[in-house]
Design an enzyme around this catalytic site. Sequence first.
Site, short mmCIF file in Angstrom:
data_model
loop_
_atom_site.label_atom_id
_atom_site.label_comp_id
_atom_site.label_asym_id
_atom_site.label_seq_id
_atom_site.Cartn_x
_atom_site.Cartn_y
_atom_site.Cartn_z
N ARG A 14 1.28 -1.18 -0.41
CA ARG A 14 -0.10 -0.02 0.44
C ARG A 14 0.93 1.35 -0.40
O ARG A 14 1.20 1.69 -1.27
CB ARG A 14 -0.48 -0.32 1.50
N HIS A 208 8.09 7.45 9.44
CA HIS A 208 9.66 7.24 7.38
C HIS A 208 10.24 8.29 8.33
O HIS A 208 10.97 8.36 9.33
CB HIS A 208 8.16 9.16 6.54
N CYS A 239 3.73 9.87 0.91
CA CYS A 239 2.50 9.93 0.09
C CYS A 239 2.30 10.39 -0.72
O CYS A 239 2.93 11.95 -0.74
CB CYS A 239 1.52 10.93 1.41
N1 COA Z 1 -13.04 3.82 -4.29
C1 COA Z 1 -13.64 4.14 -6.02
N2 COA Z 1 -14.41 5.63 -6.19
C2 COA Z 1 -14.53 6.08 -5.28
C3 COA Z 1 -14.13 6.26 -3.91
C4 COA Z 1 -14.01 4.63 -3.48
N3 COA Z 1 -13.71 4.18 -2.18
N4 COA Z 1 -15.25 6.98 -3.05
C5 COA Z 1 -14.78 8.19 -4.65
N5 COA Z 1 -14.26 7.01 -5.63
C6 COA Z 1 -14.80 8.53 -7.43
C7 COA Z 1 -16.03 8.44 -7.13
O1 COA Z 1 -16.80 7.99 -7.48
C8 COA Z 1 -15.59 10.27 -8.38
O2 COA Z 1 -15.89 9.19 -9.53
P1 COA Z 1 -15.78 10.07 -10.74
O3 COA Z 1 -15.57 11.37 -10.90
O4 COA Z 1 -15.77 9.21 -12.11
O5 COA Z 1 -17.69 9.95 -10.42
C9 COA Z 1 -14.12 10.33 -7.16
O6 COA Z 1 -13.13 9.16 -6.65
C10 COA Z 1 -14.67 10.95 -7.04
O7 COA Z 1 -15.50 11.10 -5.69
P2 COA Z 1 -15.97 11.88 -4.71
O8 COA Z 1 -16.49 11.88 -3.74
O9 COA Z 1 -16.24 13.59 -5.37
O10 COA Z 1 -14.78 12.61 -4.14
P3 COA Z 1 -13.27 13.21 -3.84
O11 COA Z 1 -12.80 13.94 -5.08
O12 COA Z 1 -13.97 14.25 -2.59
O13 COA Z 1 -12.22 12.63 -2.90
C11 COA Z 1 -11.45 10.12 -1.74
C12 COA Z 1 -12.53 12.34 -2.10
C13 COA Z 1 -11.55 10.26 -0.51
C14 COA Z 1 -12.72 9.32 -2.20
C15 COA Z 1 -10.47 10.82 -2.29
O14 COA Z 1 -10.22 11.76 -2.04
C16 COA Z 1 -9.48 9.71 -2.41
O15 COA Z 1 -9.29 8.58 -2.81
N6 COA Z 1 -8.21 10.19 -1.20
C17 COA Z 1 -6.92 9.15 -0.52
C18 COA Z 1 -5.90 9.10 -1.23
C19 COA Z 1 -5.20 8.29 0.17
O16 COA Z 1 -5.52 7.33 -0.96
N7 COA Z 1 -4.13 8.83 0.36
C20 COA Z 1 -3.08 8.14 0.89
C21 COA Z 1 -2.79 7.06 1.84
S1 COA Z 1 -2.11 8.90 3.34
ZN ZN Z 2 3.80 5.97 5.52
#
Ligand code: COA
Ligand code: ZN
Length: 312
Positions: A14, A208, A239
């Site tokens: 991850r 880290h 990240c």
């Molecule tokens: N799995 C798959 N797709 C997802 C999802 C999930 N859990 N959550 C949201 N989506 C998709 C939505 O369907 C949307 O897709 P579209 O643009 O095709 O309609 C898009 O992602 C954005 O969704 P939205 O609900 O508007 O969320 P957002 O843009 O505010 O993003 C998160 C929020 C949390 C979903 C996103 O920022 C994220 O996944 N962040 C992960 C960060 C991460 O892992 N960082 C490293 C670890 S520390």
């Molecule tokens: Zn880390």
Amino acid sequence: MNIKEVKVTEVGPRDGFQSEKTILKTEDKIDIINNLIEAGFPRIEVSSFVSPKAIPQLADAESILSKVNRSSKTTLAALVPNSRGALRAVEAKLDQIVVFLSASESHNKKNVNRSVDESLQGFRDIAEIAGKNNIPIQGDIATAFGCPFEGNISSKKLANISKEYKQMGFKGVTLGDTTGMATPVVVKDAINAIRDNVPDFNITLHFHNTRGVGLANVMTGLNEGITDYESCFGGMGGCPFAPNATGNICSEDLIYLLHEMGIETGIDLDKTIAIAKKVESLVGHKLPGQVMRAGHRLLSYSMDEVPTAVGA
Ligand code: COA
Ligand code: ZN
């Protein structure tokens, strides 16, 4: 220190793979995870059920979980950001959900596009889905020891978030040092604040090595009696939504240190070194791990292998 056993979580599939520009093939990831299970890791973060737009490197979480060789000795965990991710995790039969927020408002906004309160609110929906499906939850706090945008994080804030986690029935809290800002002083302060305000709540440490003090922080944790640590093969990781984020503490280096101190992990160090080398060849660049290059301290060489100094 009277610790006899430590639980090491491998976060490479991850934290490591999310920070790589190249997206690894799903089969290669599965192979690495199978090797980690075989090496004896009790817990592995195998992927994230986040938006593939945010982290395209981890878009294959379902495929991975459906194909790895599961073992009753290894808990497979993954990050879940919202209800949608929780439903995906249930469908994929994930063993443990990891929810995450950042102690700092600005990093939380960058990482998951919401405030800390909004994140906590969303975790209640995740907890409801997880509860119905008997999936335990671990709560991560990113930027726990400092934020690249806001600077110091108060230990009171960590305690308050941990309290919320405990009230939601989570197994424990993981303090994540996203950009390597932890020092022994800061770590001790955070542990004490959580213990004083949230008794009987398990603390895991995730460091880290950005500023070279990762293992010194582990030593501080051990001195405080903490027995759960997260690390990454070869010292990869970082990240994508934090400036200057570099690798996690290295799994082989950590396991080597623990074993040399007489602390059991149940993990095979040689197999872990072989995994780090395999990952290094898959990503095609040098990883920062040290024990993967130097080997055990008692690795003995033939004197013929080394030249003698001229004139000696
Ligand atoms: N799995 C798959 N797709 C997802 C999802 C999930 N859990 N959550 C949201 N989506 C998709 C939505 O369907 C949307 O897709 P579209 O643009 O095709 O309609 C898009 O992602 C954005 O969704 P939205 O609900 O508007 O969320 P957002 O843009 O505010 O993003 C998160 C929020 C949390 C979903 C996103 O920022 C994220 O996944 N962040 C992960 C960060 C991460 O892992 N960082 C490293 C670890 S520390
Ligand atoms: Zn880390």
